[in-house]
Design a protein around this motif. Structure first.
Motif, PDB file in Angstrom:
ATOM      1  N   GLY A 170       0.833  -1.202   0.000  1.00 57.72           N
ATOM      2  CA  GLY A 170       0.000   0.000   0.000  1.00 57.72           C
ATOM      3  C   GLY A 170       0.865   1.249   0.000  1.00 57.72           C
ATOM      4  O   GLY A 170       2.064   1.212  -0.298  1.00 57.72           O
ATOM      5  N   LEU A 183     -10.200  -3.571   2.039  1.00 58.22           N
ATOM      6  CA  LEU A 183      -9.261  -4.493   1.386  1.00 58.22           C
ATOM      7  C   LEU A 183      -9.513  -5.922   1.861  1.00 58.22           C
ATOM      8  O   LEU A 183      -9.547  -6.855   1.056  1.00 58.22           O
ATOM      9  CB  LEU A 183      -7.811  -4.073   1.693  1.00 58.22           C
ATOM     10  N   LEU A 205      -0.965  -1.273  -4.583  1.00 57.66           N
ATOM     11  CA  LEU A 205      -2.238  -0.566  -4.475  1.00 57.66           C
ATOM     12  C   LEU A 205      -1.967   0.933  -4.608  1.00 57.66           C
ATOM     13  O   LEU A 205      -1.315   1.525  -3.758  1.00 57.66           O
ATOM     14  CB  LEU A 205      -2.894  -0.849  -3.116  1.00 57.66           C
ATOM     15  N   ARG A 252      -3.331  -0.344 -15.075  1.00 59.07           N
ATOM     16  CA  ARG A 252      -3.607  -1.428 -14.114  1.00 59.07           C
ATOM     17  C   ARG A 252      -3.484  -2.792 -14.798  1.00 59.07           C
ATOM     18  O   ARG A 252      -3.745  -2.928 -15.977  1.00 59.07           O
ATOM     19  CB  ARG A 252      -4.974  -1.248 -13.462  1.00 59.07           C
ATOM     20  N   THR A 265      -2.825  -2.165  -9.253  1.00 57.95           N
ATOM     21  CA  THR A 265      -4.253  -1.870  -9.154  1.00 57.95           C
ATOM     22  C   THR A 265      -4.456  -0.643  -8.263  1.00 57.95           C
ATOM     23  O   THR A 265      -3.488  -0.008  -7.834  1.00 57.95           O
ATOM     24  CB  THR A 265      -5.045  -3.090  -8.631  1.00 57.95           C
ATOM     25  N   HIS A 308      -5.823   1.785  -5.033  1.00 60.68           N
ATOM     26  CA  HIS A 308      -5.780   1.700  -3.577  1.00 60.68           C
ATOM     27  C   HIS A 308      -7.215   1.716  -3.051  1.00 60.68           C
ATOM     28  O   HIS A 308      -8.046   2.465  -3.557  1.00 60.68           O
ATOM     29  CB  HIS A 308      -4.988   2.887  -3.001  1.00 60.68           C
ATOM     30  N   PHE A 351     -11.946  -3.872  -8.784  1.00 58.87           N
ATOM     31  CA  PHE A 351     -10.867  -4.102  -7.827  1.00 58.87           C
ATOM     32  C   PHE A 351     -10.825  -5.580  -7.428  1.00 58.87           C
ATOM     33  O   PHE A 351      -9.763  -6.221  -7.434  1.00 58.87           O
ATOM     34  CB  PHE A 351     -11.086  -3.198  -6.604  1.00 58.87           C
TER      35      PHE A 351
END
Lengths: 474, 403
Positions: free
Chosen positions: A317, A339, A403, A422, A435, A437, A457
């Protein structure tokens, strides 16, 4: 004729008052007699100056020059300054730029002497510690400046030693600072017994002698910057004659001494140990991370990564948020919860993945009671990158999922447009996947767009899972 | 302070004195306020001068002179028989504050021999700086020596607390490093300079505090066979590529317990001096390394005259220049005129046409300058091209009295 009587020393106020009067009267510098510290004239034939003449407007550099030059000892200083002002007011407003003009040159020399004297007082004044009867720490100094600069040095000493109690004594005035206010006092005499009972003063002398290199002896260069007149009040200077005298013999001895036979000590083990300094385990690395200070002050603690060594997927992250900072664990705040849910839906067990952040400290601005997240800068990301790479080196995941943009920047070293790029991406040594966050999903206004973004996501995470060879959903 | 600490101070100050750098300049203005201690003024202050003419501005000590490395030029190399000592973090903090409160110093310059491991050593240095800043509110100057073999994160932590970081290159060429400092690695040193330089730039752009007074280095002169040209080429690269603030030159000086690889001999002080002059020409006077080197012979600077005069004597066709009309760059090339004098000339000639006596008030180097200058009332005529100009400008050697 006009006669102006000024006080001893740097009488800036008196000079200013007189100057206003003289300018109001249009007095020619040739008609003014300046006298300092003398009894008022016995003859009453001098014209009196008006007491409340208006201020004179001068260019800023001229004002600064006056403030400096009045501190000089030269008895002519006031007359020279009056001539300068007279010419400036008669149209030569830029005359200070005319460095070759004899008057400007002369004043520049006086100004330089005063500034040098100030600098030398800042440099060569030495405080001695004296203990008050109640044991409180107090410092006293004796110094002999060339010019009337004692008050002018006060801001320097107050700024530097604001938290100490000190007294500066000189033959032309004194200063006293009690941690709150400054008192300017009269001329003083040298106090007795300042040299006693201060081991630091002794230590300073030993330091001074040790830091001298006898092979480079050059007393002329020393005297150019530290003339003899200062030596009396510099405790270390007492050693100078001996240091100079013994220098040639010390050097001769070094040159004549045979080259030393090295001690037979086998350093191989120590040198080999040196190469093994890098942290050997993830736990060791985390200890280092936890002990380090944040690059931007504020964070409560560093937040290390979490998850098993050997995890198939590492998820990177941006940085810890408010809650992570308080708990010391990654992804426990609102974005972390989102998440966790998405991982579950994608068929990834959170506890089987390795979760960490590109930056290990929370960066924020305080708004009342709230701490508002601030994105790390590219420089900060780079600073933390070394740790992230070591961390991944220990975990050895088969896939690194980033992320958001910060994590992608940390892994690729370039700015990545997450929405456009992505998907799978090579991160040097690592197979990667870029991808969004989850905090981005939280910022989208609720509705179809947000729901679609969340589904995308989850789909990304599912693809990531498939890339490491986990079986697709049953 | 007890006797044991005094003894350690003596050993570890002696061990640190071969580092030429002692500058306390370049830091932003800062004060410790009512709860801290100290201030930085930007310009730096020399609190004393030793009889070698060097300025004492910072408490310059080693944390320890135990060392695992074996650099032939260094008194602290592991094979030297010198007395050893080691300070604790706390002792260095106490000494720094004690001397600072007595107005003896501007701050601390801390370096160290490598003990246990480069990381361990670097961490100790960093801890001293952190304790001073965080626990004592110390706002004075801190210069830390970086251990190039230490982990990058530690060096970057050090930059959070220090005003200046430095890494000594010590020898201009990688070949000499290999020969005289076998454990050092020139490539690694430059890599760290690059890393630190990058962090300093980033921090400046992002308005963070990271070694705000930049980084510097030192090269030893006269220990190996490097020419002045190769030393200056190295400096030029360091200034350009790594954005170094200063390169210091240190004449190789005899040390007690000298190594048999580099036996003691008198230090080449004049050479060091000429290198500093050349360094200024590089940084402030618009000269290139090639131009400076062309003033001397075989890659060595002329020891008898300063490098600017040496260049001018070999390029006489560019002179004399008119003090009232020449541009700033050309005035900077006139022997005897310093940068400040040139700025004053440029400002003053807007007000008046300068005569020779005017120039004399602006510059103290007129004796050398007059052969290269035209003023309103002065033309050097054939003087500029006279074959004996060099002899005329160099002070004649003093007559020895024979008894």
């Amino acid at each position: 004729m006009y006669r102006v009587d000024l006080k001893d020393g740097a009488d800036l106020d008196g000079f200013r008052r007189a100057l206003r009067g003289l300018v109001a009267l249009g007095a020619d510098p040739g008609e003014v007699v300046w006298s300092v510290g003398a009894a008022p004239s016995l003859f009453g034939d001098d014209a009196p100056l008006p007491a409340d003449a208006p201020p004179v407007s001068l260019p800023r550099p001229v004002g600064a020059l006056i403030e400096s030059v009045v501190c000089h000892r030269d008895p002519e200083r006031y007359a020279l300054l009056h001539r300068l002002v007279w010419r400036v007011l008669r149209g030569e407003r830029d005359m200070l730029d005319h460095h070759a003009d004899p008057l400007v040159h002369r004043l520049a020399l006086l100004d330089k002497a005063v500034r040098r004297d100030l600098h030398k007082m800042h440099a060569f004044l030495r405080f001695r510690e004296v203990r008050d009867p109640d044991g409180a720490e107090r410092y006293v100094a004796w110094f002999e400046p060339d010019h009337f600069i004692v008050e002018a040095t006060a801001p320097f000493f107050v700024e530097r030693f604001e938290s100490l109690v000190w007294t500066i004594l000189t033959p032309v005035g004194s200063l006293q600072w009690d941690r709150r206010s400054l008192t300017v006092g009269p001329a003083a005499v040298k106090p007795e017994g300042l040299d006693r009972d201060d081991r630091f003063a002794e230590g300073w002398q030993r330091y001074y002698e040790s830091t001298f290199n006898p092979a480079r002896v050059n007393p002329a260069a020393m005297r150019a910057e530290m003339p003899r007149k200062y030596w009396a009040n510099l405790p270390e200077a007492a050693a100078i004659p001996g240091m100079i005298r013994s220098a040639p013999a010390r050097v001769q001895a070094m040159i004549e001494a045979e080259a030393a036979t090295p001690r037979r000590r086998n350093p191989d083990k120590a040198v080999a140990a040196m190469a093994r300094q890098e942290p050997a385990t993830l736990a060791e690395l985390n200890r280092i991370i936890l002990a380090a200070d944040p690059l931007v002050p504020g964070a409560t603690q560093a937040v290390p990564g979490e998850g098993p060594v050997g995890a198939a997927i590492a998820i990177v992250g941006e940085q810890p948020g408010d809650q992570e900072d308080l708990e010391g664990r990654p992804f426990v705040g609102p974005a972390g919860q989102l998440l966790t849910r998405a991982l579950e839906e994608a068929g990834i067990e959170r506890s089987a993945a390795y979760l960490t952040n590109a930056v290990k400290h929370f960066k924020f601005v305080a708004r009342g009671k709230r701490r508002l997240h601030q994105s790390p800068t590219a420089g900060e990301v780079k600073h933390y990158r070394w740790w992230l790479m070591k961390e991944l080196g220990f975990v050895r995941p088969r896939l690194v999922v980033t992320l958001g943009a910060t994590a992608a920047l940390a892994l690729t070293g370039r700015s990545v447009s997450v929405l456009r790029e992505r998907g799978p991406m090579g991160f040097g040594d690592w197979n990667g996947f870029v991808t969004v966050h989850p905090s981005y999903l939280l910022r989208l206004p609720a509705g179809e767009t947000a729901e679609q973004a969340y589904r995308d996501f989850v789909a990304d995470l599912r693809r990531a899972r498939e890339m490491v060879g986990e079986p697709p959903d049953a | 302070m007890d006797d044991a600490l005094l003894d350690k101070l003596e050993i570890l100050a002696d061990a640190a004195k071969y580092d030429a750098s002692c500058a306390s300049s370049g830091a932003k203005r800062r004060t410790g306020g009512p709860d801290g201690i100290g201030s930085t003024t930007g310009a730096g202050i020399c609190h004393a001068y030793t009889p070698d003419g060097r300025c004492v501005s910072l408490l310059k000590i080693l944390l320890t002179n135990y060392c695992l490395f074996d650099c032939a030029y260094c008194i602290n190399r592991r094979s030297s028989n010198v007395r050893r000592a080691r300070f604790s973090v706390d002792e260095v903090v106490r000494l720094t504050l004690g001397f600072y409160k007595r107005n003896c110093i501007e701050g601390l310059f801390l370096s160290s021999g490598i003990i246990r491991s480069p990381d361990y050593t670097m961490e100790q240095l960093m801890l001293v700086a952190r304790t001073l800043r965080r626990d004592h509110g110390f706002a004075g100057y801190i210069h830390l020596k970086t251990i190039p073999e230490a982990s990058p994160w530690l060096i970057e932590q050090a930059g959070l607390w220090a005003d200046r970081l430095s890494i000594n290159l010590e020898l201009a060429s990688d070949r000499s490093l290999k020969e005289f400092a076998p454990e050092k690695d020139g490539t690694a040193i430059k890599a760290v300079m690059g890393q630190v330089g990058e962090r300093i730039l980033e921090a400046k752009e992002e308005k963070r505090r990271f070694s705000p007074a930049g980084q510097s280095t030192q090269m030893i002169v006269g220990a190996d066979a490097s020419t002045d040209l190769s030393v200056l080429e190295t400096s030029d690269t360091l200034y350009r590529r790594y954005g170094l603030r200063r390169v210091y030159y240190s004449a190789f000086s005899p040390i007690p317990e000298a190594s048999s690889a580099l036996p003691a001999k008198p230090p080449p002080l004049q050479r060091e001096n000429r290198l500093y002059q050349a360094d200024w020409l590089l940084r402030y006077y618009g000269f290139t390394v090639e131009e400076i080197a062309a003033g001397g012979e075989g890659g060595m600077l002329d020891l008898g005259i300063d490098p600017k005069l040496a260049w001018a004597l070999k390029n006489r066709e560019r002179f004399p220049v008119d003090v009232n009309s020449a541009d700033r760059e050309m005035l900077l090339r006139v022997p005897g005129l310093g940068a400040r004098a040139v700025d004053k000339i440029v400002e003053a000639r807007r007000h008046t046409t300068l005569r020779l006596e005017d120039v004399a008030r602006l510059s103290s180097g007129l004796k050398r300058a007059r052969a290269f200058l035209i003023a309103a009332d002065h033309h050097p005529g054939g003087l500029t091209d006279r074959a004996d100009l060099r002899q005329r400008l160099v002070a004649p050697p003093k007559q020895l009295s024979l008894f």
